[in-house]
Write an enzyme that holds these catalytic residues in place. Structure first.
Site, mmCIF file in Angstrom:
data_model
loop_
_atom_site.group_PDB
_atom_site.id
_atom_site.type_symbol
_atom_site.label_atom_id
_atom_site.label_comp_id
_atom_site.label_asym_id
_atom_site.label_seq_id
_atom_site.Cartn_x
_atom_site.Cartn_y
_atom_site.Cartn_z
ATOM 1 N N TYR A 180 0.840 -1.190 0.000
ATOM 2 C CA TYR A 180 0.000 0.000 0.000
ATOM 3 C C TYR A 180 0.879 1.246 0.000
ATOM 4 O O TYR A 180 1.685 1.454 0.912
ATOM 5 C CB TYR A 180 -0.935 0.026 1.212
ATOM 6 C CG TYR A 180 -1.965 -1.095 1.260
ATOM 7 C CD1 TYR A 180 -2.224 -1.892 0.154
ATOM 8 C CD2 TYR A 180 -2.671 -1.350 2.423
ATOM 9 C CE1 TYR A 180 -3.158 -2.908 0.207
ATOM 10 C CE2 TYR A 180 -3.613 -2.365 2.485
ATOM 11 C CZ TYR A 180 -3.854 -3.147 1.369
ATOM 12 O OH TYR A 180 -4.776 -4.158 1.429
ATOM 13 N N GLN A 237 -8.796 -13.088 3.230
ATOM 14 C CA GLN A 237 -9.273 -11.712 3.055
ATOM 15 C C GLN A 237 -9.707 -11.496 1.603
ATOM 16 O O GLN A 237 -8.891 -11.208 0.734
ATOM 17 C CB GLN A 237 -8.188 -10.704 3.437
ATOM 18 C CG GLN A 237 -8.720 -9.276 3.427
ATOM 19 C CD GLN A 237 -7.715 -8.255 3.926
ATOM 20 O OE1 GLN A 237 -7.495 -7.242 3.280
ATOM 21 N NE2 GLN A 237 -7.114 -8.511 5.071
ATOM 22 N N SER A 275 -13.794 -4.017 1.005
ATOM 23 C CA SER A 275 -14.753 -3.328 0.134
ATOM 24 C C SER A 275 -16.197 -3.742 0.378
ATOM 25 O O SER A 275 -16.932 -4.030 -0.576
ATOM 26 C CB SER A 275 -14.386 -3.531 -1.334
ATOM 27 O OG SER A 275 -14.997 -2.547 -2.138
ATOM 28 N N PRO A 276 -16.668 -3.751 1.631
ATOM 29 C CA PRO A 276 -18.068 -4.105 1.884
ATOM 30 C C PRO A 276 -19.054 -3.101 1.302
ATOM 31 O O PRO A 276 -20.219 -3.441 1.083
ATOM 32 C CB PRO A 276 -18.152 -4.141 3.416
ATOM 33 C CG PRO A 276 -17.051 -3.238 3.880
ATOM 34 C CD PRO A 276 -15.944 -3.443 2.888
ATOM 35 N N GLY A 329 -12.434 1.677 5.281
ATOM 36 C CA GLY A 329 -11.415 2.704 5.126
ATOM 37 C C GLY A 329 -12.055 4.049 5.361
ATOM 38 O O GLY A 329 -13.276 4.160 5.515
ATOM 39 N N ASN A 340 -19.790 4.414 9.997
ATOM 40 C CA ASN A 340 -19.751 2.989 9.669
ATOM 41 C C ASN A 340 -19.710 2.074 10.882
ATOM 42 O O ASN A 340 -20.172 0.931 10.809
ATOM 43 C CB ASN A 340 -18.562 2.702 8.755
ATOM 44 C CG ASN A 340 -18.782 3.229 7.346
ATOM 45 O OD1 ASN A 340 -19.901 3.354 6.886
ATOM 46 N ND2 ASN A 340 -17.700 3.559 6.660
#
Length: 333
Positions: free
Chosen positions: A54, A177, A206-207, A285, A295
């Site tokens: 990342y 994951q 990425s839900p 994120g 969230n």
């Protein structure tokens, strides 16, 4: 904040986990990144996910700096190995013993810790013998540099083979994951059953489908300025598969369902993935602390079966469920 066990282990992680892909060291400034981590901690999140790739290692450094001064034993820190970092030399990627051993040392240095709680194979490496990879992970565990081992985006066959070797070497794989959301369900038919058999659970990324399930993207309308769909550093490419009028129209039909539950659409999306009993955590994120405050409200939410059925009806055939789309690259990037 609710905790769940990760796989067939004694490790508990927060069911909402903070991840810094596409943000720390890239989309947001360091001060904002630290504010997001602080917000996560203030809202009860103790599990943090990153990876050496990342922002080409910068994300690990930012996370390490943001967590400095926190009680280490009260945190669960995850990172990953596979993709190329640094100058991208011949041995700077994959799951060879050389790359794993060098990568764990670099990750620990950047994170400012003696160990990570979970070390994950970021993809399956078709160019390295699986026996070599699993032996290296076994040694990382025995050296105390990682407490547990997981994988990311492995298909069912790869999970079974890896879990078998891990047991023979005296440790266990405890997690996978994958990408998972209302729109992207490719793990359900094969990966989830294999994971249940082998004692792994899912930490899903990425839900909210790169932001599409928040409802902020409207069919036929310009994309919001500063959104993921305008990010030329990677976000734009990831979200493109969902940016069709058909998908965006159907997503808007979820708003009344979220309203019945007293949730925002983003909260509904996160709560939806947590209804799967093989999911230990949803990774969120944030580019602003307020997004975390929103969230985390998905933790502990139960969606009635009748509303789950209505979600399926609303989305219809735009849902991707083909297990062949589980990432299993033919070679290294």
């Amino acid at each position: 904040m609710k905790y769940r066990y990760l796989g067939n282990s004694g490790l508990k992680i927060t069911e909402i986990t903070y991840g810094n892909w596409l943000t720390h060291g890239s989309q947001v400034e360091s001060d904002t990144a630290k504010a997001c981590v602080r917000a996560a901690l203030d809202h009860g999140i103790t599990s943090f996910d990153t990876a050496d790739v990342y922002a080409n290692t910068a994300a690990e450094s930012v996370l390490g700096e943001a967590l400095k001064g926190e009680r280490r034993e009260s945190l669960e820190i995850f990172t990953k190995v596979y993709f190329p970092t640094g100058p991208k030399g011949a041995n700077d990627s994959g799951l060879s013993r050389k790359h794993i051993m060098e990568s764990i040392n670099g990750s620990l240095r950047r994170l400012g810790t003696d160990y990570v709680d979970l070390y994950q194979a970021h993809r399956f490496d078709v160019e390295t013998p699986l026996e070599e990879t699993m032996q290296a992970f076994a040694d990382v565990v025995r050296q105390g540099k990682a407490l547990y081992i997981g994988v990311s985006e492995w298909n069912a066959e790869q999970i079974r083979a890896g879990a078998k070797l891990a047991r023979e070497l005296g440790f266990q794989l405890i997690s996978n994951q994958p990408q998972y959301s209302m729109l992207w369900r490719v793990i359900e038919d094969e990966v989830v059953p294999a994971s249940r058999e082998e004692g792994l659970s899912q930490i899903v990324w990425s839900p909210v489908a790169q932001g599409v399930l928040t409802g902020k993207y409207l069919p036929g309308a310009p994309v919001p300025e500063g959104s993921r769909a305008t990010d030329t550093k990677g976000g734009q490419d990831m979200i493109s598969r969902f940016m069709t009028d058909d998908v965006l129209t159907r997503v808007q039909s979820l708003a009344p369902i979220a309203g019945e539950l007293g949730l925002t659409m983003a909260q509904l999306a996160v709560a939806w993935v947590l209804q799967n009993d093989n999911v230990a955590a949803a990774i969120i994120g944030a580019s602003r602390p307020e997004q975390i405050a929103e969230n985390v409200q998905a933790s502990g939410v139960e969606i009635p079966a009748e509303l789950l059925g209505r979600i399926d009806e609303a989305l219809g055939d735009i849902v991707e469920s083909d297990p062949s789309h589980t990432r299993a690259p033919a070679g290294r990037p």
